[in-house]
Design a protein around this motif. Sequence first.
Motif, PDB file in Angstrom:
ATOM      1  N   VAL A 166       0.873  -1.169   0.000  1.00 55.31           N
ATOM      2  CA  VAL A 166       0.000   0.000   0.000  1.00 55.31           C
ATOM      3  C   VAL A 166       0.913   1.222   0.000  1.00 55.31           C
ATOM      4  CG1 VAL A 166      -1.900  -1.152   1.186  1.00 55.31           C
ATOM      5  CG2 VAL A 166      -0.140  -0.004   2.527  1.00 55.31           C
ATOM      6  N   PRO A 167       0.503   2.337  -0.625  1.00 53.30           N
ATOM      7  CA  PRO A 167       1.386   3.506  -0.689  1.00 53.30           C
ATOM      8  C   PRO A 167       1.865   3.933   0.685  1.00 53.30           C
ATOM      9  CG  PRO A 167      -0.443   3.785  -2.186  1.00 53.30           C
ATOM     10  CD  PRO A 167      -0.737   2.546  -1.380  1.00 53.30           C
ATOM     11  N   ARG A 168       3.161   3.803   0.910  1.00 52.99           N
ATOM     12  CA  ARG A 168       3.732   4.071   2.235  1.00 52.99           C
ATOM     13  C   ARG A 168       5.239   4.206   2.116  1.00 52.99           C
ATOM     14  NH1 ARG A 168       2.682   2.497   7.682  1.00 52.99           N
ATOM     15  NH2 ARG A 168       4.101   3.825   8.878  1.00 52.99           N
ATOM     16  N   GLN A 169       5.813   5.129   2.871  1.00 53.61           N
ATOM     17  CA  GLN A 169       7.259   5.346   2.875  1.00 53.61           C
ATOM     18  C   GLN A 169       7.854   4.867   4.191  1.00 53.61           C
ATOM     19  OE1 GLN A 169       9.098   8.984   1.056  1.00 53.61           O
ATOM     20  NE2 GLN A 169       9.620   9.464   3.167  1.00 53.61           N
ATOM     21  N   ARG A 199      21.518   2.511   5.781  1.00 55.00           N
ATOM     22  CA  ARG A 199      20.153   3.011   5.919  1.00 55.00           C
ATOM     23  C   ARG A 199      19.692   3.573   4.579  1.00 55.00           C
ATOM     24  NH1 ARG A 199      22.814   4.350  10.699  1.00 55.00           N
ATOM     25  NH2 ARG A 199      21.673   3.923  12.641  1.00 55.00           N
ATOM     26  N   ALA A 200      18.369   3.594   4.374  1.00 52.94           N
ATOM     27  CA  ALA A 200      17.813   4.182   3.163  1.00 52.94           C
ATOM     28  C   ALA A 200      16.325   4.443   3.381  1.00 52.94           C
ATOM     29  CB  ALA A 200      18.024   3.274   1.958  1.00 52.94           C
ATOM     30  N   ILE A 201      15.764   5.263   2.511  1.00 55.46           N
ATOM     31  CA  ILE A 201      14.318   5.487   2.489  1.00 55.46           C
ATOM     32  C   ILE A 201      13.754   4.764   1.277  1.00 55.46           C
ATOM     33  CG2 ILE A 201      12.467   7.196   2.306  1.00 55.46           C
ATOM     34  CD1 ILE A 201      14.321   9.211   3.640  1.00 55.46           C
ATOM     35  N   VAL A 210      10.130   0.838  -4.248  1.00 56.50           N
ATOM     36  CA  VAL A 210      11.117   1.605  -5.005  1.00 56.50           C
ATOM     37  C   VAL A 210      12.012   2.391  -4.058  1.00 56.50           C
ATOM     38  CG1 VAL A 210       9.602   1.772  -7.015  1.00 56.50           C
ATOM     39  CG2 VAL A 210       9.532   3.558  -5.274  1.00 56.50           C
ATOM     40  N   ARG A 211      13.131   2.825  -4.573  1.00 58.79           N
ATOM     41  CA  ARG A 211      14.102   3.547  -3.764  1.00 58.79           C
ATOM     42  C   ARG A 211      13.840   5.044  -3.799  1.00 58.79           C
ATOM     43  NH1 ARG A 211      19.031   2.423  -1.748  1.00 58.79           N
ATOM     44  NH2 ARG A 211      19.164   0.393  -2.768  1.00 58.79           N
TER      45      ARG A 211
END
Length: 216
Positions: A166-169, A199-201, A210-211
């Motif tokens: 689901v759309p989420r960061q 670490r990354a988002i 996706v990155r």
Amino acid sequence: MSDSISLLTQLQSGQSQITTINELMNALSQTIFGGRKQSSSGLSWDYYGGRIAVDGVSTAIANGTVALTASTTNYVESTRAGVVSKNTTAFTPGAIALYKVDTGTATVSSYEDHRPWVKLAPGKLARSLASDANITLTHAEALCDLLEFTSGVSLTATRNVVIPLVPRQYTVFNNTTGAQSLQFIGASGTGITIANGKRAIVYADGTNVVRVTADT
């Protein structure tokens, strides 16, 4: 809870009580998905509708009802589009948790309100991989914005962390032992690999993960 000086219209001696009460109830009507107890009976769980924002569109949700399963725990939940259903296993990762309802043979015996309308701060999940294997986040774990993973064993290969599509960061940290990457991926689609110690988002767009940033 109101302040000592309420913002709501107060009942006054000698006024039309029914009209004022109806106005107050209407003012509070945005308690969407609240239990509609006066119409619920037996194994029927009724709820109030209202308006929610669905991907930037104001969407009206009608009052509805869910048929519960007898003699078990029912997990009543909603999709992001406002479609309400229940299952008897657990809240679905990525769904909106509403109520955990315990039933007897013919009636509701007890329930818990799990509507997460108030978020005090970004949640941080600190989870250790207990074995050298892929993992799937639970509903409660997937509500966290910050995900940090360690491991109780040394990983021998890149392992998957399955997150809801689901759309989420998320901001993620691969702090596992064994110098292996972690791939953040949904139950389908493509994922993103984060190197050990980095670490990354990342962002779940509904189809793939996706990155957003490079490993840091």
